[in-house]
Design a protein around this motif. Structure first.
Motif, PDB file in Angstrom:
ATOM      1  N   GLN A   3     -48.066 -16.288 -55.069  1.00  0.00           N
ATOM      2  CA  GLN A   3     -46.517 -16.813 -53.944  1.00  0.00           C
ATOM      3  C   GLN A   3     -46.417 -15.802 -52.949  1.00  0.00           C
ATOM      4  O   GLN A   3     -46.483 -15.221 -52.918  1.00  0.00           O
ATOM      5  CB  GLN A   3     -45.858 -16.279 -55.409  1.00  0.00           C
ATOM      6  CG  GLN A   3     -46.660 -17.368 -56.687  1.00  0.00           C
ATOM      7  CD  GLN A   3     -46.212 -19.071 -56.822  1.00  0.00           C
ATOM      8  OE1 GLN A   3     -45.183 -19.441 -55.666  1.00  0.00           O
ATOM      9  NE2 GLN A   3     -47.019 -19.480 -56.254  1.00  0.00           N
ATOM     10  N   ASN A   5     -43.690 -13.701 -50.697  1.00  0.00           N
ATOM     11  CA  ASN A   5     -42.877 -12.326 -51.220  1.00  0.00           C
ATOM     12  C   ASN A   5     -42.298 -12.192 -49.948  1.00  0.00           C
ATOM     13  O   ASN A   5     -42.485 -12.233 -49.071  1.00  0.00           O
ATOM     14  CB  ASN A   5     -43.156 -11.890 -52.492  1.00  0.00           C
ATOM     15  CG  ASN A   5     -44.255 -11.030 -51.770  1.00  0.00           C
ATOM     16  OD1 ASN A   5     -44.350  -9.798 -50.788  1.00  0.00           O
ATOM     17  ND2 ASN A   5     -45.911 -11.282 -52.388  1.00  0.00           N
ATOM     18  N   ASN A  97     -46.906 -24.689 -50.550  1.00  0.00           N
ATOM     19  CA  ASN A  97     -46.158 -22.869 -51.196  1.00  0.00           C
ATOM     20  C   ASN A  97     -44.769 -22.661 -50.381  1.00  0.00           C
ATOM     21  O   ASN A  97     -44.026 -22.197 -50.925  1.00  0.00           O
ATOM     22  CB  ASN A  97     -47.931 -22.201 -51.418  1.00  0.00           C
ATOM     23  CG  ASN A  97     -46.830 -21.577 -52.203  1.00  0.00           C
ATOM     24  OD1 ASN A  97     -46.301 -21.455 -52.843  1.00  0.00           O
ATOM     25  ND2 ASN A  97     -47.793 -19.818 -52.096  1.00  0.00           N
ATOM     26  N   TYR A 101     -41.000 -22.500 -51.164  1.00  0.00           N
ATOM     27  CA  TYR A 101     -40.256 -20.467 -51.620  1.00  0.00           C
ATOM     28  C   TYR A 101     -39.604 -21.113 -49.771  1.00  0.00           C
ATOM     29  O   TYR A 101     -38.452 -20.119 -50.813  1.00  0.00           O
ATOM     30  CB  TYR A 101     -41.304 -19.137 -51.121  1.00  0.00           C
ATOM     31  CG  TYR A 101     -40.808 -17.982 -50.743  1.00  0.00           C
ATOM     32  CD1 TYR A 101     -41.193 -17.514 -51.917  1.00  0.00           C
ATOM     33  CD2 TYR A 101     -40.475 -17.826 -49.777  1.00  0.00           C
ATOM     34  CE1 TYR A 101     -40.291 -16.632 -52.253  1.00  0.00           C
ATOM     35  CE2 TYR A 101     -40.435 -16.615 -49.613  1.00  0.00           C
ATOM     36  CZ  TYR A 101     -39.403 -15.925 -51.229  1.00  0.00           C
ATOM     37  OH  TYR A 101     -39.569 -14.268 -50.950  1.00  0.00           O
TER      38      TYR A 101
END
Length: 105
Positions: A3, A5, A97, A101
């Motif tokens: 993920q 960050n 992705n 995000y």
């Protein structure tokens, strides 16, 4: 899938929240158009331009702490230079992705 960050951005900022926000804002402003240019070039089988787009997008991938995704992007960029789309699905999953995000931060 790993993920995105803000760890890298936070480590660069030294705790300066205004600096962090400025970087985030730049990414949010540039990313959608860079992604779209990539999709346009890949749709037209313009491998050289798509490889250049991937190269540029790799920096955002790295800044968002996606180490494994960065390595996939490196391989995909090389494949595009060789006129191959091998790795396209994985790369485009990474793009989605990141898109998801960026909508949350």
């Amino acid at each position: 899938m790993e993920q995105p960050n803000l760890s890298y951005i936070e480590s660069m900022s030294g705790g300066d929240k205004a600096f962090e926000q400025k970087l985030i804002d730049i990414i949010k402003a540039e990313y959608p158009s860079e992604k779209q240019v990539y999709y346009n070039n890949i749709a037209e089988d313009n491998f050289k331009a798509a490889a250049e787009n991937v190269h540029k997008l790799k920096h955002k991938i790295s800044i968002l702490g996606l180490e494994k995704s960065y390595e996939l992007a490196v391989k995909y960029e090389h494949n595009l230079i060789e006129n191959s789309k091998e790795g396209k699905e994985d790369f485009e999953s990474i793009l989605q992705n990141i898109t998801d995000y960026l909508e949350t931060i």
